[in-house]
Scaffold this motif. Structure first.
Motif, PDB file in Angstrom:
ATOM      1  N   LYS A 171       0.859  -1.181   0.000  1.00  0.00           N
ATOM      2  CA  LYS A 171       0.000   0.000   0.000  1.00  0.00           C
ATOM      3  C   LYS A 171       0.899   1.236   0.000  1.00  0.00           C
ATOM      4  CE  LYS A 171      -3.465   1.677   3.056  1.00  0.00           C
ATOM      5  NZ  LYS A 171      -3.948   1.449   4.422  1.00  0.00           N
ATOM      6  N   SER A 172       0.794   2.065  -1.049  1.00  0.00           N
ATOM      7  CA  SER A 172       1.806   3.107  -1.221  1.00  0.00           C
ATOM      8  C   SER A 172       1.771   4.169  -0.123  1.00  0.00           C
ATOM      9  CB  SER A 172       1.670   3.746  -2.596  1.00  0.00           C
ATOM     10  OG  SER A 172       0.434   4.419  -2.668  1.00  0.00           O
ATOM     11  N   SER A 173       0.609   4.377   0.530  1.00  0.00           N
ATOM     12  CA  SER A 173       0.567   5.393   1.586  1.00  0.00           C
ATOM     13  C   SER A 173       1.488   5.027   2.757  1.00  0.00           C
ATOM     14  CB  SER A 173      -0.865   5.604   2.080  1.00  0.00           C
ATOM     15  OG  SER A 173      -1.338   4.420   2.662  1.00  0.00           O
ATOM     16  N   LEU A 174       1.772   3.734   2.915  1.00  0.00           N
ATOM     17  CA  LEU A 174       2.669   3.323   4.004  1.00  0.00           C
ATOM     18  C   LEU A 174       4.095   3.799   3.763  1.00  0.00           C
ATOM     19  CD1 LEU A 174       1.482  -0.386   4.450  1.00  0.00           C
ATOM     20  CD2 LEU A 174       1.204   1.462   6.127  1.00  0.00           C
ATOM     21  N   LEU A 175       4.411   4.061   2.489  1.00  0.00           N
ATOM     22  CA  LEU A 175       5.795   4.399   2.139  1.00  0.00           C
ATOM     23  C   LEU A 175       6.096   5.889   2.248  1.00  0.00           C
ATOM     24  CD1 LEU A 175       6.337   1.975  -0.889  1.00  0.00           C
ATOM     25  CD2 LEU A 175       6.917   1.640   1.518  1.00  0.00           C
ATOM     26  N   THR A 176       5.068   6.704   2.487  1.00  0.00           N
ATOM     27  CA  THR A 176       5.331   8.140   2.634  1.00  0.00           C
ATOM     28  C   THR A 176       5.123   8.562   4.086  1.00  0.00           C
ATOM     29  OG1 THR A 176       3.067   8.627   2.021  1.00  0.00           O
ATOM     30  CG2 THR A 176       4.685   8.695   0.253  1.00  0.00           C
ATOM     31  N   ILE A 177       5.843   9.607   4.470  1.00  0.00           N
ATOM     32  CA  ILE A 177       5.725  10.115   5.841  1.00  0.00           C
ATOM     33  C   ILE A 177       4.514  11.041   5.895  1.00  0.00           C
ATOM     34  CG2 ILE A 177       6.819  11.505   7.650  1.00  0.00           C
ATOM     35  CD1 ILE A 177       9.542  10.812   6.305  1.00  0.00           C
ATOM     36  N   ASN A 178       3.580  10.768   6.802  1.00  0.00           N
ATOM     37  CA  ASN A 178       2.457  11.671   7.024  1.00  0.00           C
ATOM     38  C   ASN A 178       3.015  12.865   7.817  1.00  0.00           C
ATOM     39  OD1 ASN A 178       0.330  13.017   8.396  1.00  0.00           O
ATOM     40  ND2 ASN A 178      -1.021  11.257   8.086  1.00  0.00           N
ATOM     41  N   LYS A 179       2.968  14.050   7.205  1.00  0.00           N
ATOM     42  CA  LYS A 179       3.607  15.246   7.787  1.00  0.00           C
ATOM     43  C   LYS A 179       2.949  15.700   9.094  1.00  0.00           C
ATOM     44  CE  LYS A 179       6.538  16.679   4.303  1.00  0.00           C
ATOM     45  NZ  LYS A 179       6.540  15.413   3.547  1.00  0.00           N
ATOM     46  N   THR A 180       1.691  15.287   9.299  1.00  0.00           N
ATOM     47  CA  THR A 180       0.981  15.682  10.521  1.00  0.00           C
ATOM     48  C   THR A 180       1.307  14.744  11.684  1.00  0.00           C
ATOM     49  OG1 THR A 180      -0.827  16.240   9.038  1.00  0.00           O
ATOM     50  CG2 THR A 180      -1.299  16.337  11.403  1.00  0.00           C
ATOM     51  N   SER A 181       1.302  13.437  11.391  1.00  0.00           N
ATOM     52  CA  SER A 181       1.473  12.464  12.472  1.00  0.00           C
ATOM     53  C   SER A 181       2.893  11.913  12.535  1.00  0.00           C
ATOM     54  CB  SER A 181       0.502  11.303  12.261  1.00  0.00           C
ATOM     55  OG  SER A 181       0.771  10.678  11.020  1.00  0.00           O
ATOM     56  N   GLY A 182       3.678  12.090  11.459  1.00  0.00           N
ATOM     57  CA  GLY A 182       5.031  11.532  11.430  1.00  0.00           C
ATOM     58  C   GLY A 182       5.044  10.033  11.163  1.00  0.00           C
ATOM     59  N   GLY A 239       6.769   5.809   6.080  1.00  0.00           N
ATOM     60  CA  GLY A 239       8.089   6.067   5.538  1.00  0.00           C
ATOM     61  C   GLY A 239       9.120   5.008   5.905  1.00  0.00           C
ATOM     62  N   THR A 240      10.370   5.303   5.517  1.00  0.00           N
ATOM     63  CA  THR A 240      11.481   4.358   5.665  1.00  0.00           C
ATOM     64  C   THR A 240      12.643   5.035   6.368  1.00  0.00           C
ATOM     65  OG1 THR A 240      10.864   3.286   3.595  1.00  0.00           O
ATOM     66  CG2 THR A 240      13.109   2.896   4.377  1.00  0.00           C
ATOM     67  N   LYS A 241      13.135   4.440   7.429  1.00  0.00           N
ATOM     68  CA  LYS A 241      14.308   5.001   8.100  1.00  0.00           C
ATOM     69  C   LYS A 241      15.397   3.951   8.235  1.00  0.00           C
ATOM     70  CE  LYS A 241      13.063   4.082  12.928  1.00  0.00           C
ATOM     71  NZ  LYS A 241      12.558   4.621  14.204  1.00  0.00           N
ATOM     72  N   ILE A 242      16.591   4.440   8.564  1.00  0.00           N
ATOM     73  CA  ILE A 242      17.746   3.553   8.744  1.00  0.00           C
ATOM     74  C   ILE A 242      18.098   3.551  10.224  1.00  0.00           C
ATOM     75  CG2 ILE A 242      20.133   3.136   8.037  1.00  0.00           C
ATOM     76  CD1 ILE A 242      19.547   4.804   5.542  1.00  0.00           C
ATOM     77  N   SER A 243      18.333   2.367  10.771  1.00  0.00           N
ATOM     78  CA  SER A 243      18.566   2.261  12.212  1.00  0.00           C
ATOM     79  C   SER A 243      19.679   1.281  12.528  1.00  0.00           C
ATOM     80  CB  SER A 243      17.281   1.786  12.883  1.00  0.00           C
ATOM     81  OG  SER A 243      17.546   1.285  14.173  1.00  0.00           O
ATOM     82  N   THR A 244      20.540   1.635  13.476  1.00  0.00           N
ATOM     83  CA  THR A 244      21.548   0.670  13.924  1.00  0.00           C
ATOM     84  C   THR A 244      21.130  -0.001  15.223  1.00  0.00           C
ATOM     85  OG1 THR A 244      22.749   2.391  15.110  1.00  0.00           O
ATOM     86  CG2 THR A 244      23.473   1.915  12.849  1.00  0.00           C
ATOM     87  N   VAL A 245      19.975   0.386  15.784  1.00  0.00           N
ATOM     88  CA  VAL A 245      19.550  -0.249  17.034  1.00  0.00           C
ATOM     89  C   VAL A 245      18.548  -1.382  16.795  1.00  0.00           C
ATOM     90  CG1 VAL A 245      20.082   1.733  18.511  1.00  0.00           C
ATOM     91  CG2 VAL A 245      17.780   1.497  17.557  1.00  0.00           C
ATOM     92  N   THR A 282       6.959   3.866  12.012  1.00  0.00           N
ATOM     93  CA  THR A 282       7.673   3.895  10.732  1.00  0.00           C
ATOM     94  C   THR A 282       7.447   2.553  10.027  1.00  0.00           C
ATOM     95  OG1 THR A 282       9.282   5.390  11.711  1.00  0.00           O
ATOM     96  CG2 THR A 282       9.948   4.276   9.671  1.00  0.00           C
ATOM     97  N   SER A 283       7.066   2.599   8.738  1.00  0.00           N
ATOM     98  CA  SER A 283       6.680   1.359   8.048  1.00  0.00           C
ATOM     99  C   SER A 283       7.849   0.434   7.756  1.00  0.00           C
ATOM    100  CB  SER A 283       5.986   1.700   6.727  1.00  0.00           C
ATOM    101  OG  SER A 283       4.906   2.563   6.950  1.00  0.00           O
ATOM    102  N   ILE A 284       8.998   1.029   7.389  1.00  0.00           N
ATOM    103  CA  ILE A 284      10.180   0.219   7.080  1.00  0.00           C
ATOM    104  C   ILE A 284      11.348   0.763   7.892  1.00  0.00           C
ATOM    105  CG2 ILE A 284      11.813  -0.490   5.273  1.00  0.00           C
ATOM    106  CD1 ILE A 284       9.610  -0.154   3.207  1.00  0.00           C
ATOM    107  N   VAL A 285      11.926  -0.082   8.730  1.00  0.00           N
ATOM    108  CA  VAL A 285      13.111   0.311   9.502  1.00  0.00           C
ATOM    109  C   VAL A 285      14.239  -0.598   9.035  1.00  0.00           C
ATOM    110  CG1 VAL A 285      14.121   0.590  11.792  1.00  0.00           C
ATOM    111  CG2 VAL A 285      11.638   0.904  11.476  1.00  0.00           C
ATOM    112  N   ILE A 286      15.141  -0.045   8.233  1.00  0.00           N
ATOM    113  CA  ILE A 286      16.235  -0.861   7.701  1.00  0.00           C
ATOM    114  C   ILE A 286      17.234  -1.074   8.840  1.00  0.00           C
ATOM    115  CG2 ILE A 286      18.036  -1.051   5.952  1.00  0.00           C
ATOM    116  CD1 ILE A 286      16.430   0.888   4.211  1.00  0.00           C
ATOM    117  N   GLY A 287      17.419  -2.335   9.231  1.00  0.00           N
ATOM    118  CA  GLY A 287      18.210  -2.639  10.423  1.00  0.00           C
ATOM    119  C   GLY A 287      19.630  -3.093  10.135  1.00  0.00           C
ATOM    120  N   GLY A 288      20.358  -3.324  11.218  1.00  0.00           N
ATOM    121  CA  GLY A 288      21.795  -3.595  11.176  1.00  0.00           C
ATOM    122  C   GLY A 288      22.231  -4.703  10.231  1.00  0.00           C
TER     123      GLY A 288
END
Ligand SMILES: *[C@@H]1O[C@H](CO)[C@@H](O)[C@H](O)[C@H]1NC(C)=O
Ligand SMILES: *[C@@H]1O[C@H](CO)[C@@H](O)[C@H](O)[C@H]1NC(C)=O
Ligand SMILES: *[C@@H]1O[C@H](CO)[C@@H](O)[C@H](O)[C@H]1NC(C)=O
Ligand SMILES: *[C@@H]1O[C@H](CO)[C@@H](O)[C@H](O)[C@H]1NC(C)=O
Ligand SMILES: *[C@@H]1O[C@H](CO)[C@@H](O)[C@H](O)[C@H]1NC(C)=O
Ligand SMILES: *[C@@H]1O[C@H](CO)[C@@H](O)[C@H](O)[C@H]1NC(C)=O
Length: 435
Positions: free
Chosen positions: A273-284, A287-293, A390-396
């Protein structure tokens, strides 16, 4: 005439000598380097910096999206150069602190009156608390990109104190977290302003990885170097809503977000579902982030299920046999019919298609499947449930042996693709000092 020339020559020599000696005294590094070690029992990535006077090694969990350095000041904090940040000072405003604290106990590091406070965040257990903002000396090794050089010290490095209980959930022997996020007092920006070098840093995770602060080239044995020409760039996005465990309203996230527009497995598009891939500017949210934790990439439930389905289908097409799942993973396979290649097991390639649809981040076997036993490998992604922030958290695990450069001024991420392709690894920085 000849005498005049000689005098001029001597003068020149003399001023040259002065320049050299003052240059040595105020040696200005063009980049810094710190080591990373993966803790095998927690899968946390640890680093060590030296802090305080006299300097002592401080072991920290590396937190790519963390807001700042925080350390336990309650236990064993001894330093003659510890200074709390007084309320209303320039340090408090640089750190974005608006609170002013008191402490009903004898003064010591972490407990002072009229001191501004921050909210140190244990991003592994999602626990946050109050702690005073302070300054102390921090020392790390400089680098020319290929070896460590002489040590350099930032005498007034800003960080937050935290109580001992905030360490719960972190690897043993650790006394805090090193935040590399998008704030003015996270490590990258403090180092860049202390030594006037580029607001760029690069992370290369592995069991023995490395973080560089400053610009490249970044060198790995044997003779492999990466610079802006050998990296692929994609924009970094700012999530306007903080993703920290506790924050004040209007605070943006310190984490690094990229734009993933679709996911493919062996060229076939995964239904998302493409809406999961964008950051909602109101609620945050989204989207997709990168994480080392996060040790493995965490996907929102529907994305996770769709990826598993596609990966299982594409594996079947390669005659790879699915076997019973092993927690926390959703799909596991027998290694029986799976070839080994330079890029890891020859399993289906997962592609994160980026903002510019012509570019993608390809995830090969070495980053996609985890060996759980002699004959079983599992897709190294985990289910993040139905309503994650966050919909996608790219992990270690997915980041290991990939060089990632965060260019803060240009707000872009440079990535190398798997270093095995150039016959090197993130463990191959030459830590032999040339100082
Ligand atoms: C802070 O001030 C209070 C009241 O003056 C005092 O009782 C306390 O000891 C002070 N604490 C520190 C850490 O200086
Ligand atoms: C420089 O720092 C490294 C590690 O951070 C340490 O092992 C070494 O002893 C230091 N060298 C000097 C001369 O202080
Ligand atoms: C974004 O989030 C807000 C607040 O939760 C919500 O009202 C709005 O519908 C969301 N927008 C989209 C496009 O989902
Ligand atoms: C399943 O795999 C086959 C062979 O690669 C491919 O043609 C088909 O499109 C795949 N189906 C899905 C839903 O990905
Ligand atoms: C598929 O795997 C089976 C064993 O699981 C093997 O006997 C067969 O030859 C394989 N087929 C191909 C086309 O690789
Ligand atoms: C690592 O660097 C040191 C210092 O420059 C050098 O002597 C050594 O040969 C290098 N190691 C390898 C394996 O090249």
């Amino acid at each position: 005439m000849a005498q005049k020339l000689l005098a001029a020559f001597l003068l020149l020599l003399f001023s040259f000598a002065i320049t050299v000696s003052s240059a040595q005294k105020s040696f200005r590094p063009k980049a810094l380097v710190i080591p990373i070690k993966k803790d095998t029992s927690t899968n946390q990535y640890l680093t060590t910096i030296r802090q305080r006077t006299p300097l002592v090694p401080v072991s920290l969990v590396l937190d790519l999206g963390g807001q700042f350095l925080w350390v336990d000041c309650d236990k064993n904090y001894v330093s003659s150069t510890y200074r709390p940040a007084r309320c209303g000072s320039a340090q408090c405003s640089l750190a974005g602190s608006t609170s002013c604290g008191t402490c009903n106990a004898p003064p010591r590091p972490g407990c002072n009156n009229n001191t501004c406070g921050l909210i140190p965040d244990n991003t592994i257990t999602h626990t946050a608390t109050g702690g005073e903002l302070a300054e102390d000396a921090v020392s790390v090794q400089s680098t020319n990109g290929f070896n460590p050089g002489q040590n350099v010290t930032v005498s007034r490095f800003l960080f937050s104190c935290a109580p001992t209980f905030l360490l719960k959930g972190l690897a043993s022997g650790v006394s805090g977290m090193a935040g590399l996020g998008r704030t003015k007092i996270a490590l990258p920006t403090q180092f860049a302003s202390a030594f006037s070098f580029a607001r760029k840093f690069a992370v290369c995770l592995s069991s023995n990885g490395v973080v560089f602060f400053g610009d490249g080239p970044y060198g790995f044995l044997p003779n492999v170097e990466y610079d802006s020409k050998s990296l692929t760039y994609t924009p970094l996005f700012i999530n306007p809503v903080s993703t920290a465990s506790a924050y004040s309203q209007g605070e943006p996230s310190a984490e690094y977000f990229i734009g993933v527009s679709s996911i493919k497995v062996d060229q076939n598009v995964v239904k998302v579902k493409s809406s999961l891939l964008t950051i909602n500017k109101t609620s945050g949210v989204g989207g997709t982030k990168i994480s080392t934790v996060n040790p493995y990439t965490v996907l929102e439930d529907s994305i996770f299920n769709a990826l598993v389905k596609s990966f299982v289908n594409a594996s079947a097409a390669r005659n790879i046999t699915r076997v019973a799942s092993v927690k926390p993973f959703g799909a596991c396979f027998s290694t029986e019919n799976v070839f080994s290649t330079r890029l890891g097991y020859a399993v289906p390639t997962i592609e994160l298609v980026l903002e510019n649809a012509k570019l993608s981040w390809s995830i090969f076997g070495a980053n996609s499947v985890v060996q759980v036993s002699d004959k079983v490998i599992c897709l190294g992604f985990v289910n993040g449930g139905k309503n994650p922030t966050t919909s996608i958290v790219i992990g270690g695990y997915q980041l290991e042996n990939n060089l990632l450069q965060f260019d803060l001024a240009a707000s872009r991420l440079g990535f190398s693709s798997l270093l095995f392709g150039r016959q090197t690894t993130c463990s191959n920085f030459n830590f032999t000092s040339t100082a």
